[in-house]
Design a protein around this motif. Structure first.
Motif, PDB file in Angstrom:
ATOM      1  N   GLY A 141      -4.992  -6.717 -14.495  1.00 61.87           N
ATOM      2  CA  GLY A 141      -5.705  -5.554 -13.998  1.00 61.87           C
ATOM      3  C   GLY A 141      -5.858  -5.579 -12.493  1.00 61.87           C
ATOM      4  O   GLY A 141      -5.314  -6.444 -11.798  1.00 61.87           O
ATOM      5  N   GLU A 142      -6.618  -4.640 -11.980  1.00 62.69           N
ATOM      6  CA  GLU A 142      -6.839  -4.511 -10.544  1.00 62.69           C
ATOM      7  C   GLU A 142      -8.050  -3.630 -10.298  1.00 62.69           C
ATOM      8  O   GLU A 142      -8.539  -2.951 -11.209  1.00 62.69           O
ATOM      9  CB  GLU A 142      -5.617  -3.906  -9.868  1.00 62.69           C
ATOM     10  CG  GLU A 142      -5.280  -2.515 -10.356  1.00 62.69           C
ATOM     11  CD  GLU A 142      -3.969  -2.010  -9.795  1.00 62.69           C
ATOM     12  OE1 GLU A 142      -3.930  -0.838  -9.372  1.00 62.69           O
ATOM     13  OE2 GLU A 142      -2.986  -2.776  -9.779  1.00 62.69           O
TER      14      GLU A 142
ATOM     15  N   THR B 238       1.751   1.760  -5.723  1.00 62.88           N
ATOM     16  CA  THR B 238       0.320   1.776  -5.399  1.00 62.88           C
ATOM     17  C   THR B 238      -0.520   0.992  -6.389  1.00 62.88           C
ATOM     18  O   THR B 238      -1.718   0.851  -6.197  1.00 62.88           O
ATOM     19  CB  THR B 238      -0.191   3.227  -5.368  1.00 62.88           C
ATOM     20  OG1 THR B 238       0.041   3.834  -6.643  1.00 62.88           O
ATOM     21  CG2 THR B 238       0.512   4.022  -4.290  1.00 62.88           C
ATOM     22  N   ASN B 239       0.098   0.484  -7.451  1.00 59.41           N
ATOM     23  CA  ASN B 239      -0.673  -0.287  -8.417  1.00 59.41           C
ATOM     24  C   ASN B 239       0.279  -1.094  -9.300  1.00 59.41           C
ATOM     25  O   ASN B 239       1.495  -1.047  -9.140  1.00 59.41           O
ATOM     26  CB  ASN B 239      -1.548   0.623  -9.287  1.00 59.41           C
ATOM     27  CG  ASN B 239      -0.736   1.654 -10.048  1.00 59.41           C
ATOM     28  OD1 ASN B 239       0.485   1.576 -10.143  1.00 59.41           O
ATOM     29  ND2 ASN B 239      -1.416   2.654 -10.585  1.00 59.41           N
TER      30      ASN B 239
ATOM     31  N   ALA C 156      -1.134   2.016   3.001  1.00 61.94           N
ATOM     32  CA  ALA C 156      -2.569   1.764   3.011  1.00 61.94           C
ATOM     33  C   ALA C 156      -3.259   2.222   1.733  1.00 61.94           C
ATOM     34  O   ALA C 156      -4.245   1.630   1.302  1.00 61.94           O
ATOM     35  CB  ALA C 156      -3.220   2.429   4.220  1.00 61.94           C
ATOM     36  N   ARG C 157      -2.723   3.254   1.103  1.00 55.42           N
ATOM     37  CA  ARG C 157      -3.356   3.740  -0.122  1.00 55.42           C
ATOM     38  C   ARG C 157      -3.197   2.759  -1.281  1.00 55.42           C
ATOM     39  O   ARG C 157      -3.833   2.919  -2.320  1.00 55.42           O
ATOM     40  CB  ARG C 157      -2.796   5.100  -0.503  1.00 55.42           C
ATOM     41  CG  ARG C 157      -1.334   5.121  -0.868  1.00 55.42           C
ATOM     42  CD  ARG C 157      -0.796   6.546  -0.916  1.00 55.42           C
ATOM     43  NE  ARG C 157       0.610   6.615  -1.311  1.00 55.42           N
ATOM     44  CZ  ARG C 157       1.007   6.888  -2.541  1.00 55.42           C
ATOM     45  NH1 ARG C 157       0.110   7.130  -3.484  1.00 55.42           N
ATOM     46  NH2 ARG C 157       2.293   6.927  -2.848  1.00 55.42           N
ATOM     47  N   ALA C 158      -2.360   1.731  -1.099  1.00 58.70           N
ATOM     48  CA  ALA C 158      -2.147   0.733  -2.147  1.00 58.70           C
ATOM     49  C   ALA C 158      -3.035  -0.503  -1.978  1.00 58.70           C
ATOM     50  O   ALA C 158      -2.912  -1.451  -2.748  1.00 58.70           O
ATOM     51  CB  ALA C 158      -0.684   0.303  -2.176  1.00 58.70           C
ATOM     52  N   ILE C 159      -3.921  -0.510  -0.987  1.00 57.78           N
ATOM     53  CA  ILE C 159      -4.818  -1.648  -0.808  1.00 57.78           C
ATOM     54  C   ILE C 159      -5.651  -1.835  -2.078  1.00 57.78           C
ATOM     55  O   ILE C 159      -6.256  -0.879  -2.575  1.00 57.78           O
ATOM     56  CB  ILE C 159      -5.743  -1.432   0.401  1.00 57.78           C
ATOM     57  CG1 ILE C 159      -4.933  -1.358   1.695  1.00 57.78           C
ATOM     58  CG2 ILE C 159      -6.769  -2.564   0.498  1.00 57.78           C
ATOM     59  CD1 ILE C 159      -5.759  -0.966   2.903  1.00 57.78           C
ATOM     60  N   ARG C 160      -5.682  -3.059  -2.593  1.00 61.22           N
ATOM     61  CA  ARG C 160      -6.369  -3.307  -3.854  1.00 61.22           C
ATOM     62  C   ARG C 160      -6.509  -4.802  -4.087  1.00 61.22           C
ATOM     63  O   ARG C 160      -5.898  -5.616  -3.393  1.00 61.22           O
ATOM     64  CB  ARG C 160      -5.573  -2.695  -5.020  1.00 61.22           C
ATOM     65  CG  ARG C 160      -4.207  -3.323  -5.210  1.00 61.22           C
ATOM     66  CD  ARG C 160      -3.363  -2.519  -6.203  1.00 61.22           C
ATOM     67  NE  ARG C 160      -2.064  -3.145  -6.454  1.00 61.22           N
ATOM     68  CZ  ARG C 160      -0.987  -3.003  -5.689  1.00 61.22           C
ATOM     69  NH1 ARG C 160      -1.069  -2.262  -4.586  1.00 61.22           N
ATOM     70  NH2 ARG C 160       0.152  -3.592  -5.991  1.00 61.22           N
TER      71      ARG C 160
END
Length: 234
Positions: free
Chosen positions: A73-74, A27-28, A57-61
């Motif tokens: 970073g993100e 996710t990151n 979807a929870r990893a959209i970034r």
């Protein structure tokens, strides 16, 4: 004016430099998950839109790296409708003040962040009336920080100020000069002319900054100068 391709084309060579990125199924962190678009900051940082698939979807970034492959970073808090979230992000563009504009076709809005990832503002009203959008896709910013957005389901292009105030729009459904069929990508040249990847019409169209039709080139096919669903333009 319609530009036609010539039978003889000049060949040129693209030299391979390097590959950046690894698969990231988390996710990151370092690496990409369904990378969909990139934007380059003035200092050379590379901002990568990780659109992800429904299962992640929870990893959209938005991930940030550089040509040396350093992870810098993100930002973005996964899938949702909150200020720092996305649901189906499409495209990004920086303005002259290093503000990053991101379209989201399911949240029906344009979100704005600074280059450190801090949320600044958002705008977007769903519909087909003047200034309203339906599934915004491509985005580009001109030399005066006006923002151009492809309104794919309304088959038109919008021009906004950097703060989101609507200035004008152009385009109607169809395949004639100046008409559009699900436009996707948008690009700006040094004279602030606007180029649109007219996705379903398999062509690129060129407009003045006030939406006046200037030229069209490309046609459906697989030959030189032909297109099949063009989605980006630079």
């Amino acid at each position: 004016m319609r530009l036609t391709t010539q039978p003889a084309t000049e060949l040129f060579q693209l030299n391979y430099v390097k590959t950046i990125g690894i698969v990231n199924n988390g996710t990151n962190g370092r690496g990409f998950a369904n990378p969909y678009d990139v934007a380059i900051a003035k200092d050379g940082r590379i901002f990568v839109l990780n659109r992800c698939d429904p299962g992640r979807a929870r990893a959209i970034r938005i991930g940030i790296c550089n040509l040396d492959e350093d992870y810098l970073g993100e930002f973005g808090d996964g899938s949702g409708s909150g200020d720092t979230q996305f649901r189906w992000p499409v495209a990004m563009a920086f303005d002259t003040q290093e503000r990053l504009y991101i379209t989201d076709e399911l949240n029906q809005r344009i979100s704005v962040f600074d280059s450190s990832g801090t949320f600044l503002r958002k705008w977007g009203d769903v519909g087909s009336c003047e200034g309203e959008i339906d599934a915004p896709s491509g985005i580009a910013v001109d030399s005066e920080d006006n923002v151009y957005v492809a309104d794919q389901n309304n088959h038109r292009i919008h021009k906004f100020t950097a703060e989101g105030r609507h200035l004008l729009q152009w385009g109607t459904p169809g395949d004639g000069e100046g008409q559009l069929n699900m436009p996707w990508g948008v690009g700006i040249d040094p004279s602030d002319n606007v180029y649109v990847a007219d996705w379903r019409n398999d062509r690129i169209q060129k407009f003045s900054p006030d939406g006046r039709f200037l030229a069209s080139f490309g046609e459906p096919g697989t030959g030189d100068g032909q297109f099949h669903r063009p989605s980006g333009v630079a």
